[in-house]
Design a protein around this motif. Structure first.
Motif, mmCIF file in Angstrom:
data_model
loop_
_atom_site.group_PDB
_atom_site.id
_atom_site.type_symbol
_atom_site.label_atom_id
_atom_site.label_comp_id
_atom_site.label_asym_id
_atom_site.label_seq_id
_atom_site.Cartn_x
_atom_site.Cartn_y
_atom_site.Cartn_z
ATOM 1 N N GLU A 448 102.959 9.604 54.237
ATOM 2 C CA GLU A 448 103.803 9.088 53.318
ATOM 3 C C GLU A 448 104.480 10.183 52.456
ATOM 4 O O GLU A 448 105.550 9.932 52.061
ATOM 5 C CB GLU A 448 102.932 8.336 52.255
ATOM 6 C CG GLU A 448 102.618 7.040 52.731
ATOM 7 C CD GLU A 448 101.847 6.142 51.962
ATOM 8 O OE1 GLU A 448 101.606 6.567 50.766
ATOM 9 O OE2 GLU A 448 101.292 5.081 52.130
ATOM 10 N N ASN A 449 103.950 11.659 52.565
ATOM 11 C CA ASN A 449 104.301 12.623 51.915
ATOM 12 C C ASN A 449 105.235 13.842 52.901
ATOM 13 O O ASN A 449 105.632 14.663 52.420
ATOM 14 C CB ASN A 449 103.140 13.487 51.109
ATOM 15 C CG ASN A 449 102.543 12.479 50.027
ATOM 16 O OD1 ASN A 449 101.327 12.296 50.247
ATOM 17 N ND2 ASN A 449 103.511 12.269 48.968
ATOM 18 N N LEU A 450 105.174 13.333 54.220
ATOM 19 C CA LEU A 450 105.661 14.325 55.293
ATOM 20 C C LEU A 450 106.640 13.357 56.063
ATOM 21 O O LEU A 450 106.286 12.469 57.045
ATOM 22 C CB LEU A 450 104.535 14.885 56.050
ATOM 23 C CG LEU A 450 103.985 16.062 55.449
ATOM 24 C CD1 LEU A 450 103.030 16.637 56.409
ATOM 25 C CD2 LEU A 450 105.028 17.368 55.344
ATOM 26 N N PRO A 480 105.794 12.730 44.819
ATOM 27 C CA PRO A 480 106.395 12.024 43.625
ATOM 28 C C PRO A 480 106.207 12.870 42.395
ATOM 29 O O PRO A 480 105.521 13.923 42.270
ATOM 30 C CB PRO A 480 105.534 10.816 43.650
ATOM 31 C CG PRO A 480 105.161 10.602 44.899
ATOM 32 C CD PRO A 480 104.829 12.277 45.531
ATOM 33 N N PRO A 481 107.104 12.733 41.321
ATOM 34 C CA PRO A 481 106.859 13.344 40.235
ATOM 35 C C PRO A 481 105.789 12.994 39.338
ATOM 36 O O PRO A 481 106.122 12.816 38.203
ATOM 37 C CB PRO A 481 108.336 13.231 39.399
ATOM 38 C CG PRO A 481 108.747 12.055 39.992
ATOM 39 C CD PRO A 481 108.272 11.708 41.334
ATOM 40 N N LYS A 482 104.634 13.291 39.685
ATOM 41 C CA LYS A 482 103.425 13.098 39.009
ATOM 42 C C LYS A 482 102.803 14.229 38.612
ATOM 43 O O LYS A 482 103.046 15.273 38.901
ATOM 44 C CB LYS A 482 102.315 12.132 39.904
ATOM 45 C CG LYS A 482 102.925 10.869 40.337
ATOM 46 C CD LYS A 482 101.920 10.265 41.292
ATOM 47 C CE LYS A 482 102.202 9.026 41.891
ATOM 48 N NZ LYS A 482 101.265 8.438 42.804
ATOM 49 N N ILE A 487 97.721 14.010 41.817
ATOM 50 C CA ILE A 487 98.283 14.128 43.099
ATOM 51 C C ILE A 487 97.213 14.567 44.051
ATOM 52 O O ILE A 487 96.051 15.006 43.659
ATOM 53 C CB ILE A 487 99.326 15.369 43.178
ATOM 54 C CG1 ILE A 487 100.507 14.961 42.427
ATOM 55 C CG2 ILE A 487 99.756 15.603 44.601
ATOM 56 C CD1 ILE A 487 101.541 15.881 42.159
ATOM 57 N N ASP A 488 97.121 14.039 45.116
ATOM 58 C CA ASP A 488 96.265 14.327 46.312
ATOM 59 C C ASP A 488 95.626 15.899 46.350
ATOM 60 O O ASP A 488 96.377 16.914 46.028
ATOM 61 C CB ASP A 488 96.480 13.996 47.772
ATOM 62 C CG ASP A 488 95.360 14.319 48.665
ATOM 63 O OD1 ASP A 488 94.664 13.403 48.978
ATOM 64 O OD2 ASP A 488 95.502 15.400 49.292
ATOM 65 N N ARG A 489 94.439 16.127 46.356
ATOM 66 C CA ARG A 489 93.786 17.557 45.955
ATOM 67 C C ARG A 489 94.353 18.423 46.975
ATOM 68 O O ARG A 489 94.520 19.588 46.788
ATOM 69 C CB ARG A 489 92.366 17.414 46.142
ATOM 70 C CG ARG A 489 91.804 18.893 45.819
ATOM 71 C CD ARG A 489 92.061 19.395 44.361
ATOM 72 N NE ARG A 489 91.534 20.650 44.289
ATOM 73 C CZ ARG A 489 92.281 21.699 43.282
ATOM 74 N NH1 ARG A 489 93.426 20.959 42.949
ATOM 75 N NH2 ARG A 489 91.747 22.808 43.187
ATOM 76 N N ASP A 490 94.472 18.133 48.497
ATOM 77 C CA ASP A 490 95.041 19.160 49.360
ATOM 78 C C ASP A 490 96.318 19.381 49.065
ATOM 79 O O ASP A 490 96.877 20.635 49.468
ATOM 80 C CB ASP A 490 94.694 18.618 50.689
ATOM 81 C CG ASP A 490 93.624 18.634 51.270
ATOM 82 O OD1 ASP A 490 92.608 19.116 50.469
ATOM 83 O OD2 ASP A 490 93.348 18.467 52.579
ATOM 84 N N SER A 517 108.678 18.334 43.103
ATOM 85 C CA SER A 517 109.244 17.180 43.421
ATOM 86 C C SER A 517 110.892 17.100 43.698
ATOM 87 O O SER A 517 111.376 16.068 43.624
ATOM 88 C CB SER A 517 108.890 15.985 42.061
ATOM 89 O OG SER A 517 107.678 15.824 42.048
ATOM 90 N N TYR A 518 111.398 18.347 43.821
ATOM 91 C CA TYR A 518 112.531 18.360 44.014
ATOM 92 C C TYR A 518 113.017 17.536 45.337
ATOM 93 O O TYR A 518 113.933 16.892 45.185
ATOM 94 C CB TYR A 518 113.000 19.975 44.198
ATOM 95 C CG TYR A 518 114.092 20.328 45.210
ATOM 96 C CD1 TYR A 518 115.399 20.013 44.735
ATOM 97 C CD2 TYR A 518 113.724 20.734 46.637
ATOM 98 C CE1 TYR A 518 116.322 20.228 46.038
ATOM 99 C CE2 TYR A 518 114.813 20.998 47.439
ATOM 100 C CZ TYR A 518 115.977 20.799 47.011
ATOM 101 O OH TYR A 518 116.998 20.996 48.188
ATOM 102 N N ALA A 519 112.432 17.729 46.335
ATOM 103 C CA ALA A 519 112.834 17.119 47.663
ATOM 104 C C ALA A 519 112.536 15.409 47.549
ATOM 105 O O ALA A 519 113.341 14.891 48.064
ATOM 106 C CB ALA A 519 111.776 17.741 48.823
#
Length: 681
Positions: A448-450, A480-482, A487-490, A517-519
């Motif tokens: 979801e993040n890649l 995401p801008p959290k 955010i996931d540790r890795d 969170s720029y991208a």
């Protein structure tokens, strides 16, 4: 004291001392030229619209006392150059006074070549330091000039312009005011006092920045002014730019038969945002010349490509516009000779009747620069195809298609994976494991993040552009801008590595705490997700790539080298892949790209939709295009240079389909192939 001076003479604190010294010297010249003394300072500054508090006026009167003397013409012009540099420093831009002399020389040659009458009124609504308008007065001769007016936003610049002009004209014939030009000219029209700005020659030379879109807070006001002046139909509000607004403003005060000399960004010739200006110039004017110089900007104040447009406000029958490219500074002296119909050694010349343009050429005038080789024959073919209806604008051929610009990738060594420091170990349906190439440590990141992304190297061959159908090999990290705690540790470990390695310094500086969170924000704002991608420009690597447009086996994001082509049925997208890779399209696009390569600016998505495409006849064309994609899609293609010079089966099949649609012969395609090899960078 320095801060107060800076505020009232319109310069930044860093140049306040230099600015004040120049201000005093110029003011001393004005006082001496008007035959007054220091007691007249308040009246003189008031005449220019420069307001000063009484205590500061006393200080200025004291300091100017030993500066009251008439300066020589060369001294004044040098001061104007210095003022131009001070104002550039204040704006945070770069401008050399010596480059402004270059612009002034061009303007003076154009004016003396195009203006023959006497008793002239000259106007400059963006007067700056007045160096260019002064040179125009010199070239025409002060005896032919009855009055000069100028409007400027900067007190120091306006004083410099006034000091220079009263050096060659009676002060009663000079009016310089510190006023917003849009407000002041509209005020004159609304109060029925417009005659004071009605002019025989108008110079347009406002300050343009790379992103010169009018500041949001001023846009509604300027748009309203243009609307009230009668230019509403020529302006797209959300695309309004100062370059467009300034030429329309100049048109409002230029007399019939008068001459316009406009320094403007080159995108005025081709962007949709400037279409209204091109319509007015085509329909109301006879454009005498459009000049491209040997450097990016005539006036040295911008890195964006600049042109000069010289036009007479009259519809002269059969009029042709001279397109002039000056190859070296010495070529400036050939401008007048070229306008008289003789060619100079240091200039390139082409002539075109703007009112006779056809098809998409009506939208863009950039097609007619730098013709040569096979270009003139291509222009004939292009015209015939547009006239016959075989070619039409892409937006009308593919009505369901949307073109979106790809994402500009900042800090690619962090946001793009794999990269120089991290590789991909494996990827399954839910996550991707990456490893550090130095210590072999691993991190697991959710898919979801890649997100898959297609981006091209502008300097070398690969990895995309080698095939007609590609599988994405790169991914963009979308976080995401959290807060880091959510955010996931890795991913947090990867963020911490980015900070330690210093590969994200620029992004952190621009975006602050949530830089990571720029991208994510770029992706969700633009969403250039597609399965068809086409190059945004002709890169230096184009000859080495096998394909200019490519499809992917699963939807991906477009990087900044590509447009994402979204929508339409699959058969249409297959056909467009074939069209964007055809020799005809590449030849046309490369001609434009070669010009744009000299910092004219990159083509926009709106402008891309204005490019021509064949009118598609029947669904058999879709099936044939799909067969080509199916047959050659997975094959690694030879470089484009090899395809063009030695031939290839895929090149022959693509060109065969396009030739049949357009009714072209083999010799015409061979000519385009030879020409394309010559013009590719």
């Amino acid at each position: 004291m320095r801060l107060r001076v800076a505020r009232y003479i319109g310069v930044s604190e860093g140049v306040a001392e230099t600015g004040y010294r120049v201000f005093l010297d110029l003011l001393g010249h004005v006082v001496a030229r008007l035959g007054g003394d220091k007691r007249d300072i308040a009246e003189i500054l008031g005449r220019l619209g420069i307001a000063m508090p009484k205590d500061l006026l006393k200080i200025i009167a004291r300091d100017v006392e030993d500066k009251i003397r008439i300066l020589g013409s060369d001294e004044i012009m040098r001061y104007q150059e210095i003022v131009a540099e001070i104002l550039a420093e204040t704006r945070g831009t770069r401008q050399l006074g010596s480059s402004l002399i270059y612009a002034a020389r061009v303007a003076s040659i154009l004016a003396s070549s195009l203006v023959s009458s006497r008793d002239l009124v000259l106007g400059d609504p963006f007067v700056g330091s007045g160096l260019i308008i002064r040179r125009i007065v010199d070239s025409l001769g002060s005896g032919r000039v009855s009055r000069v007016w100028g409007l400027g936003s900067n007190p120091l610049g306006s004083l410099a312009a006034y000091a220079s002009l009263i050096d060659v004209l009676d002060p009663g014939r000079v009016s310089i005011l510190v006023r917003d030009p849009f407000d002041e000219i509209y005020r004159s029209f609304s109060s029925n006092d417009w005659q004071q700005y009605s002019s025989d020659v108008v110079l347009v030379n406002p300050i343009f920045l790379e992103d010169d879109r009018v500041l949001r807070e001023r846009l509604p006001e300027i748009y309203r002014t243009l609307l009230l002046l009668g230019y509403g139909e020529y302006v797209i509000k959300r695309k309004l730019r100062l370059s467009t607004a300034s030429i329309l403003l100049a048109d409002s005060v230029l007399k019939p038969g008068g001459v316009l000399i406009a320094f403007t960004p080159a995108y005025t010739l081709y962007r949709i945002s400037s279409a209204g200006v091109r319509i007015i110039l085509r329909d109301r004017y006879s454009v005498a010349a459009i000049l491209e110089g040997p450097v990016t900007s005539f006036s040295g104040k911008r890195s964006l490509k600049e042109v000069v447009i010289a036009a007479r406000k009259a519809r002269l029958p059969g009029w042709e516009t001279v397109l002039i490219r000056i190859d070296s500074p010495s070529g400036i002296e050939d401008i007048a000779k070229t306008l008289r119909g003789r060619s100079g050694e240091e200039v390139y010349v082409n002539r075109i009747a703007l009112r006779s343009l056809w098809g998409s050429a009506q939208r863009s005038w950039i097609h007619f620069f730098q013709l040569g080789g096979y270009d003139e024959r291509f222009a004939e073919i292009f015209r015939d195809l547009m006239d016959s209806g075989r070619l039409a604008e892409l937006r009308s051929v593919a009505r369901d298609i949307v073109i979106k610009k790809g994402i500009l990738i900042r800090a690619p060594r962090f946001f793009i994976l794999p990269n120089r420091y991290w590789g991909i170990r494996y990827r399954d349906r839910s996550s991707t494991v990456i490893f550090n190439k130095e210590d072999l440590s691993e991190l697991e990141i959710s898919n979801e993040n890649l997100l898959p992304i297609i981006r091209r190297s502008k300097k070398k061959r690969g990895p995309y552009g080698l095939r007609l159908v590609e599988s994405p090999e790169h991914y963009i990290l979308s976080i995401p801008p959290k807060s880091l705690g959510r955010i996931d540790r890795d991913i947090v470990k990867y963020i911490e590595w980015g900070l330690r390695s210093r590969v994200v310094e620029g992004v952190v500086r621009i975006y602050g705490d949530k830089w990571y969170s720029y991208a994510y924000k770029e992706i969700n704002t633009r969403r250039p997700i597609a399965d068809l991608f086409v190059s945004r420009a002709v890169w230096k690597s184009t000859k080495m790539h096998g394909a200019n447009a490519l499809m992917v086996d699963k939807p991906a994001l477009a990087g900044d080298s590509f447009f994402a082509v979204i929508g339409g049925e699959k058969g249409l997208r297959c056909f467009l892949t074939v069209w964007f890779n055809s020799t005809f399209f590449l030849y046309m696009f490369s001609r434009i790209g070669k010009i744009l390569d000299h910092r004219w600016g990159m083509i926009s998505s709106d402008d891309f939709l204005s490019l021509p495409a064949p009118r598609i006849i029947g669904r058999d064309i879709y099936r044939y295009a799909e067969e080509i994609i199916s047959k050659y899609g997975s094959q690694q293609l030879p470089p484009l240079s090899t395809q063009l010079s030695e031939g290839s089966r895929v090149r022959d099949e693509i060109d065969s389909l396009v030739s049949w649609l357009l009714g072209l012969g083999d010799e015409e395609i061979r000519g385009m192939r030879r020409g394309l090899l010559e013009i590719l960078p």
